[in-house]
Design an enzyme around this catalytic site. Structure first.
Site, PDB file in Angstrom:
ATOM      1  N   ASP A  39       0.832  -1.203   0.000  1.00 27.47           N
ATOM      2  CA  ASP A  39       0.000   0.000   0.000  1.00 27.47           C
ATOM      3  C   ASP A  39       0.869   1.257   0.000  1.00 27.47           C
ATOM      4  O   ASP A  39       1.985   1.245   0.500  1.00 27.47           O
ATOM      5  CB  ASP A  39      -0.920  -0.022   1.232  1.00 27.47           C
ATOM      6  CG  ASP A  39      -2.106   0.919   1.081  1.00 27.47           C
ATOM      7  OD1 ASP A  39      -2.361   1.390  -0.049  1.00 27.47           O
ATOM      8  OD2 ASP A  39      -2.774   1.188   2.097  1.00 27.47           O
ATOM      9  N   GLY A  40       0.326   2.326  -0.570  1.00 27.55           N
ATOM     10  CA  GLY A  40       0.998   3.632  -0.493  1.00 27.55           C
ATOM     11  C   GLY A  40       1.577   4.123  -1.815  1.00 27.55           C
ATOM     12  O   GLY A  40       2.290   5.131  -1.836  1.00 27.55           O
ATOM     13  N   HIS A  56       2.497   3.358  -8.964  1.00 30.50           N
ATOM     14  CA  HIS A  56       2.314   1.930  -9.269  1.00 30.50           C
ATOM     15  C   HIS A  56       3.522   1.399 -10.049  1.00 30.50           C
ATOM     16  O   HIS A  56       3.993   0.303  -9.800  1.00 30.50           O
ATOM     17  CB  HIS A  56       1.031   1.702 -10.072  1.00 30.50           C
ATOM     18  CG  HIS A  56      -0.213   2.111  -9.331  1.00 30.50           C
ATOM     19  ND1 HIS A  56      -0.419   1.790  -8.011  1.00 30.50           N
ATOM     20  CD2 HIS A  56      -1.326   2.805  -9.719  1.00 30.50           C
ATOM     21  CE1 HIS A  56      -1.596   2.272  -7.608  1.00 30.50           C
ATOM     22  NE2 HIS A  56      -2.157   2.895  -8.630  1.00 30.50           N
ATOM     23  N   ARG A  90     -11.932   2.009  -8.691  1.00 29.32           N
ATOM     24  CA  ARG A  90     -11.044   3.152  -8.953  1.00 29.32           C
ATOM     25  C   ARG A  90     -11.288   3.686 -10.365  1.00 29.32           C
ATOM     26  O   ARG A  90     -11.902   3.001 -11.196  1.00 29.32           O
ATOM     27  CB  ARG A  90      -9.591   2.720  -8.794  1.00 29.32           C
ATOM     28  CG  ARG A  90      -9.273   2.390  -7.343  1.00 29.32           C
ATOM     29  CD  ARG A  90      -7.791   2.238  -7.112  1.00 29.32           C
ATOM     30  NE  ARG A  90      -7.540   1.988  -5.693  1.00 29.32           N
ATOM     31  CZ  ARG A  90      -6.362   2.092  -5.115  1.00 29.32           C
ATOM     32  NH1 ARG A  90      -5.302   2.422  -5.835  1.00 29.32           N
ATOM     33  NH2 ARG A  90      -6.223   1.856  -3.833  1.00 29.32           N
ATOM     34  N   LEU A 150      10.093 -21.224  -4.178  1.00 34.11           N
ATOM     35  CA  LEU A 150       9.060 -20.349  -3.619  1.00 34.11           C
ATOM     36  C   LEU A 150       7.741 -20.458  -4.388  1.00 34.11           C
ATOM     37  O   LEU A 150       7.739 -20.484  -5.621  1.00 34.11           O
ATOM     38  CB  LEU A 150       9.561 -18.886  -3.707  1.00 34.11           C
ATOM     39  CG  LEU A 150       8.583 -17.818  -3.218  1.00 34.11           C
ATOM     40  CD1 LEU A 150       8.494 -17.812  -1.703  1.00 34.11           C
ATOM     41  CD2 LEU A 150       9.004 -16.421  -3.720  1.00 34.11           C
TER      42      LEU A 150
HETATM   43  C1  IPE Z   1      -5.476  -2.724  -0.238  1.00 32.69           C
HETATM   44  O1  IPE Z   1      -5.094  -1.412  -0.466  1.00 32.69           O
HETATM   45  C2  IPE Z   1      -5.501  -3.490  -1.525  1.00 32.69           C
HETATM   46  C3  IPE Z   1      -4.198  -3.736  -2.135  1.00 32.69           C
HETATM   47  C4  IPE Z   1      -3.038  -3.487  -1.583  1.00 32.69           C
HETATM   48  C5  IPE Z   1      -4.240  -4.352  -3.428  1.00 32.69           C
HETATM   49  P1  IPE Z   1      -6.199  -0.264  -0.641  1.00 32.69           P
HETATM   50  O2  IPE Z   1      -5.453   1.001  -0.786  1.00 32.69           O
HETATM   51  O3  IPE Z   1      -7.142  -0.622  -1.710  1.00 32.69           O
HETATM   52  O4  IPE Z   1      -6.950  -0.359   0.757  1.00 32.69           O
HETATM   53  P2  IPE Z   1      -7.810   0.734   1.536  1.00 32.69           P
HETATM   54  O5  IPE Z   1      -8.791   1.328   0.565  1.00 32.69           O
HETATM   55  O6  IPE Z   1      -6.853   1.755   2.028  1.00 32.69           O
HETATM   56  O7  IPE Z   1      -8.447  -0.028   2.649  1.00 32.69           O
HETATM   57  C1  IPE Z   2      -1.434   0.238  -3.375  1.00 38.48           C
HETATM   58  O1  IPE Z   2      -1.261   1.619  -3.423  1.00 38.48           O
HETATM   59  C2  IPE Z   2      -1.695  -0.371  -4.736  1.00 38.48           C
HETATM   60  C3  IPE Z   2      -3.072  -0.814  -4.960  1.00 38.48           C
HETATM   61  C4  IPE Z   2      -4.024  -0.827  -4.064  1.00 38.48           C
HETATM   62  C5  IPE Z   2      -3.400  -1.311  -6.281  1.00 38.48           C
HETATM   63  P1  IPE Z   2      -2.482   2.626  -3.456  1.00 38.48           P
HETATM   64  O2  IPE Z   2      -2.822   2.898  -4.875  1.00 38.48           O
HETATM   65  O3  IPE Z   2      -3.596   2.154  -2.613  1.00 38.48           O
HETATM   66  O4  IPE Z   2      -1.798   3.926  -2.814  1.00 38.48           O
HETATM   67  P2  IPE Z   2      -2.428   4.910  -1.748  1.00 38.48           P
HETATM   68  O5  IPE Z   2      -2.946   4.091  -0.624  1.00 38.48           O
HETATM   69  O6  IPE Z   2      -3.511   5.668  -2.437  1.00 38.48           O
HETATM   70  O7  IPE Z   2      -1.274   5.780  -1.344  1.00 38.48           O
HETATM   71 MG    MG Z   3      -4.077   2.392  -0.667  1.00 33.60          MG
END
Ligand code: IPE
Ligand code: IPE
Ligand code: MG
Length: 274
Positions: A39-40, A56, A90, A150
């Site tokens: 995430d992030g 991404h 999204r 793995l």
């Molecule tokens: C969780 O991240 C899903 C993935 C890492 C693929 P999100 O960014 O979608 O989760 P929320 O919306 O913060 O809960």
């Molecule tokens: C994680 O990063 C990737 C996916 C969920 C596909 P995010 O796209 O959720 O990034 P943030 O949380 O908005 O920073």
């Molecule tokens: Mg996210």
């Protein structure tokens, strides 16, 4: 499931923080399965005034790094949460970019996965992906199916509740055909999940500091140790993974019992009756 051997030759620089972390790891007590909520990416991009999709793209470098160190350490299973069922909501452009990056990753990395004896598996509702991506993923899975190192699960179009519902529907189908000889137990139920036959995650990592599960592996993480870092996914590297393993090995996994020390010998074992 066979135990892949550890092979760290040339991977970690002498005198580096990674080498120090590695020296703290007890290889007899490695987590068998590590699952990561990556995430992030969006925040990483925003901090640099870049579009979300740049985050991404940068995240792929982290994926490569983590898959490599996991294989070389000799982990049995690594699961990366790449795209949730909820992520379909999204903007179209972001979804398309993510799918494009996935295809690019697979095309570029398949040879490396093969060379490193890694088996690749998709978990999730593949039927919701486009036919072209589905075909490429299926080819990737078939090409690497025999690899004994793995097991790399990629959770795509994945939802934990959907997985449980899918398992229930398959059980109902089977029982409609064969009858229901005995009540269902946990071990039988687990055989209907996408992760059938795999050990449950011992360690669940989430990046970007969020303290939630976001519908990931709801059944399988019942007793996983949770490790959260503020590091955003595109900045996650071997060092963070090694740190997570070192911290994991300091945890006392009690599974509802009182302590992890062996029970004293010679004392009668009392049965709880009330
Ligand atoms: C969780 O991240 C899903 C993935 C890492 C693929 P999100 O960014 O979608 O989760 P929320 O919306 O913060 O809960
Ligand atoms: C994680 O990063 C990737 C996916 C969920 C596909 P995010 O796209 O959720 O990034 P943030 O949380 O908005 O920073
Ligand atoms: Mg996210």
């Amino acid at each position: 499931m066979p135990h892949p051997a550890r092979d760290l030759e040339g991977l970690i620089a002498k005198g580096s923080p990674e080498e120090n972390l590695l020296s703290q790891i007890d290889f007899k007590r490695l987590p068998r399965h590590i699952a990561i909520i990556m995430d992030g990416n969006g925040r990483w991009a925003r901090m640099r005034d870049l579009p979300r999709v740049a985050g991404h793209r940068a995240g792929i470098i982290a994926v490569r790094d983590v898959v490599e160190i996991s294989a070389r350490l000799g982990l049995q299973v690594l699961t990366l949460y790449a795209f949730s069922l909820e992520n379909w909501n999204r903007p179209r452009m972001e979804v398309n970019t993510l799918m494009g990056l996935l295809r690019e990753y697979l095309k570029k990395e398949l040879d490396t996965l093969q060379a490193n004896n890694i088996a690749f598996k998709v978990i999730g509702r593949m039927e919701e992906l486009s036919p072209a991506i589905r075909r490429e993923l299926t080819e990737g899975m078939e090409a690497t199916r025999g690899n004994s190192g793995l097991l790399f699960n990629i959770a795509l179009s994945y939802g934990g509740r959907a997985e449980i519902v899918d398992a229930c529907n398959r059980i109902l189908d089977d029982r409609a055909r064969q009858g229901a000889p005995r009540p269902l137990d946990e071990a039988t139920f687990a055989r209907y999940l996408y992760t059938a036959g795999q050990p449950d995650p011992d360690l669940l990592i989430r990046t970007s500091g969020e303290l939630r599960i976001s519908n990931f592996l709801l059944w399988q993480i019942a007793y996983a140790e949770i490790w959260v870092t503020d590091t955003l996914w595109p900045d996650f590297r071997k060092r963070e993974l090694l740190q997570a393993i070192v911290d994991y090995q300091k945890r006392d996994r009690r599974y509802g019992r009182v302590g992890s020390e062996p029970e004293p010998v010679g004392l009668p074992r009392r049965k709880v009756t009330a």
